[in-house]
Design a protein around this motif. Structure first.
Motif, PDB file in Angstrom:
ATOM      1  N   VAL A 198      24.604 108.951  28.771  1.00 22.47           N
ATOM      2  CA  VAL A 198      25.839 108.717  28.153  1.00 22.47           C
ATOM      3  C   VAL A 198      26.481 110.182  28.499  1.00 22.47           C
ATOM      4  N   SER A 199      27.899 109.993  29.005  1.00 23.45           N
ATOM      5  CA  SER A 199      28.871 110.883  29.082  1.00 23.45           C
ATOM      6  C   SER A 199      30.042 110.842  28.421  1.00 23.45           C
ATOM      7  N   ILE A 200      30.574 111.412  27.575  1.00 25.07           N
ATOM      8  CA  ILE A 200      31.908 111.560  26.852  1.00 25.07           C
ATOM      9  C   ILE A 200      32.502 112.544  27.292  1.00 25.07           C
ATOM     10  N   TRP A 201      33.941 112.294  27.853  1.00 24.36           N
ATOM     11  CA  TRP A 201      34.705 113.468  28.255  1.00 24.36           C
ATOM     12  C   TRP A 201      34.129 114.444  29.222  1.00 24.36           C
ATOM     13  N   GLY A 202      33.141 113.939  30.039  1.00 21.71           N
ATOM     14  CA  GLY A 202      32.379 114.947  30.853  1.00 21.71           C
ATOM     15  C   GLY A 202      31.299 115.503  30.429  1.00 21.71           C
ATOM     16  N   MET A 203      30.845 115.474  28.954  1.00 20.72           N
ATOM     17  CA  MET A 203      29.824 115.905  28.357  1.00 20.72           C
ATOM     18  C   MET A 203      28.659 115.249  28.346  1.00 20.72           C
ATOM     19  N   ASP A 204      27.508 115.569  28.597  1.00 19.27           N
ATOM     20  CA  ASP A 204      26.234 114.811  28.349  1.00 19.27           C
ATOM     21  C   ASP A 204      25.965 114.903  26.973  1.00 19.27           C
ATOM     22  N   ALA A 205      25.672 113.698  26.418  1.00 19.55           N
ATOM     23  CA  ALA A 205      25.572 113.143  25.212  1.00 19.55           C
ATOM     24  C   ALA A 205      24.151 113.939  24.560  1.00 19.55           C
ATOM     25  N   ASP A 206      23.197 114.021  25.500  1.00 19.96           N
ATOM     26  CA  ASP A 206      21.881 114.465  24.925  1.00 19.96           C
ATOM     27  C   ASP A 206      22.111 116.056  24.922  1.00 19.96           C
ATOM     28  N   LYS A 207      22.654 116.807  25.818  1.00 19.12           N
ATOM     29  CA  LYS A 207      22.739 118.243  25.783  1.00 19.12           C
ATOM     30  C   LYS A 207      23.928 118.702  24.860  1.00 19.12           C
ATOM     31  N   GLN A 208      24.967 118.221  24.862  1.00 24.08           N
ATOM     32  CA  GLN A 208      25.961 118.479  23.730  1.00 24.08           C
ATOM     33  C   GLN A 208      26.456 117.514  22.705  1.00 24.08           C
ATOM     34  N   PRO A 209      25.163 116.925  21.967  1.00 26.35           N
ATOM     35  CA  PRO A 209      25.584 116.075  20.875  1.00 26.35           C
ATOM     36  C   PRO A 209      26.565 116.303  19.827  1.00 26.35           C
ATOM     37  N   ARG A 210      26.768 117.748  19.383  1.00 23.70           N
ATOM     38  CA  ARG A 210      27.898 117.791  18.640  1.00 23.70           C
ATOM     39  C   ARG A 210      29.347 117.480  19.134  1.00 23.70           C
ATOM     40  N   SER A 211      29.502 118.166  20.352  1.00 24.21           N
ATOM     41  CA  SER A 211      30.693 117.900  20.865  1.00 24.21           C
ATOM     42  C   SER A 211      31.080 116.681  21.328  1.00 24.21           C
ATOM     43  N   THR A 212      30.257 115.942  21.707  1.00 22.65           N
ATOM     44  CA  THR A 212      30.572 114.537  22.158  1.00 22.65           C
ATOM     45  C   THR A 212      30.987 113.720  20.781  1.00 22.65           C
ATOM     46  N   ARG A 213      30.109 113.907  19.687  1.00 23.45           N
ATOM     47  CA  ARG A 213      30.057 112.990  18.477  1.00 23.45           C
ATOM     48  C   ARG A 213      31.686 113.604  17.986  1.00 23.45           C
ATOM     49  N   ALA A 214      32.117 114.795  18.216  1.00 26.81           N
ATOM     50  CA  ALA A 214      33.328 115.233  17.595  1.00 26.81           C
ATOM     51  C   ALA A 214      34.482 114.629  18.472  1.00 26.81           C
ATOM     52  N   ALA A 215      34.239 114.322  19.649  1.00 28.30           N
ATOM     53  CA  ALA A 215      35.054 113.476  20.364  1.00 28.30           C
ATOM     54  C   ALA A 215      35.361 112.074  20.400  1.00 28.30           C
ATOM     55  N   LEU A 216      34.647 111.488  19.393  1.00 29.07           N
ATOM     56  CA  LEU A 216      34.953 109.796  19.203  1.00 29.07           C
ATOM     57  C   LEU A 216      35.278 109.929  17.783  1.00 29.07           C
ATOM     58  N   GLY A 217      36.174 108.915  17.579  1.00 29.56           N
ATOM     59  CA  GLY A 217      36.560 108.353  16.082  1.00 29.56           C
ATOM     60  C   GLY A 217      36.249 106.826  16.067  1.00 29.56           C
ATOM     61  N   VAL A 218      35.166 106.329  15.292  1.00 31.60           N
ATOM     62  CA  VAL A 218      34.595 104.890  15.649  1.00 31.60           C
ATOM     63  C   VAL A 218      35.028 104.117  13.946  1.00 31.60           C
ATOM     64  N   VAL A 219      35.831 103.264  14.171  1.00 33.72           N
ATOM     65  CA  VAL A 219      36.023 102.461  13.020  1.00 33.72           C
ATOM     66  C   VAL A 219      35.225 101.178  12.899  1.00 33.72           C
ATOM     67  N   PRO A 220      34.284 101.310  12.247  1.00 39.29           N
ATOM     68  CA  PRO A 220      33.124 100.325  12.309  1.00 39.29           C
ATOM     69  C   PRO A 220      33.762  98.944  11.799  1.00 39.29           C
ATOM     70  N   GLN A 221      33.024  97.914  11.997  1.00 38.89           N
ATOM     71  CA  GLN A 221      33.342  96.390  11.415  1.00 38.89           C
ATOM     72  C   GLN A 221      33.620  96.410  10.094  1.00 38.89           C
ATOM     73  N   GLU A 222      32.471  97.062   9.220  1.00 34.77           N
ATOM     74  CA  GLU A 222      32.705  97.063   8.033  1.00 34.77           C
ATOM     75  C   GLU A 222      32.824  98.458   7.368  1.00 34.77           C
ATOM     76  N   ILE A 223      33.991  98.707   6.906  1.00 38.39           N
ATOM     77  CA  ILE A 223      34.287  99.886   6.168  1.00 38.39           C
ATOM     78  C   ILE A 223      34.184 100.108   4.664  1.00 38.39           C
ATOM     79  N   ASN A 224      33.530 100.969   4.178  1.00 37.88           N
ATOM     80  CA  ASN A 224      33.301 101.034   2.753  1.00 37.88           C
ATOM     81  C   ASN A 224      34.505 101.986   2.130  1.00 37.88           C
ATOM     82  N   MET A 225      35.502 101.521   1.857  1.00 37.61           N
ATOM     83  CA  MET A 225      36.753 102.118   1.387  1.00 37.61           C
ATOM     84  C   MET A 225      37.906 101.482   0.633  1.00 37.61           C
TER      85      MET A 225
END
Length: 201
Positions: A76-103
């Motif tokens: 998995v590569s996100i914005w050119g970053m390997d998700a295994d090698k740079q997990p914090r950076s790749t997570r920070a580059a995504l915003g996920v709106v799930p199907q069920e939101i508790n809010m």
């Protein structure tokens, strides 16, 4: 001496190669291969539709991108970053709106999206079936806001059951079924093919 400019953003926002997920057997169910070697490249700045029925593997795919589910194999590569090698950076580059939101149920779709994307000011937003169970007016508002976000440069990944929604929103559509990508084409090309052939999903 002037500081070096930031490197240009890659042309591909998200890329997966050979992505597999096998859920282990339990007392109640046998082992299940939810993703079977998924190769996808999601272009920067696109609205990319991931279409398929319940159980096709859409949510597993999204949850792996968001690091909520561990993959069995693949890259998995996100914005050119390997998700295994740079997990914090790749997570920070995504915003996920799930199907069920508790809010707060009185949030508008726009407020919900702003909250979820605003955690990091993300350049890519993933919407997991955002209009399931939503009335027509709220669906229209959501579509309008997503289009505005995309016009501002945000890459959008939209999972949906509805071909009509993917047709209205997405410039590229991938169809996933039984854990495999069975089609991935620009929306007009895919729709022309669907007009002349029967696709069983």
């Amino acid at each position: 001496m002037s500081p070096s400019p930031n490197p240009p953003a890659p042309d591909v926002a998200i890329e997966t190669r050979g992505l597999r997920k096998v859920y282990a057997a339990s007392r109640r169910s046998p082992a299940k291969e939810a993703l079977k070697g998924v190769d996808l490249a999601i272009p920067r700045g696109s609205v990319f539709g991931l279409l398929g029925p319940n159980g096709a593997g859409k949510s597993t795919f999204i949850n792996i991108l968001a690091a909520l589910v561990n993959k069995t194999a693949g890259e998995v590569s996100i914005w050119g970053m390997d998700a295994d090698k740079q997990p914090r950076s790749t997570r920070a580059a995504l915003g996920v709106v799930p199907q069920e939101i508790n809010m707060d149920p009185f949030f508008t779709p726009r407020e919900t999206l702003e909250l979820m994307a605003g955690f990091y000011g993300v350049p890519i937003l993933i919407l997991d079936e955002p209009t399931a169970g939503v009335d027509v007016e709220l669906r229209r508002q959501l579509w309008e806001y997503v289009k505005r976000l995309n016009a501002e440069g945000v890459t959008i990944v939209l999972t949906t059951h509805y071909l009509e929604e993917a047709q209205a929103m997405c410039d590229t559509i991938a169809i996933i079924n039984h854990g495999q990508v069975v089609a991935c084409e620009p929306t007009p090309v895919l729709l022309r093919r669907l007009d002349s052939k029967t696709l069983v999903v």
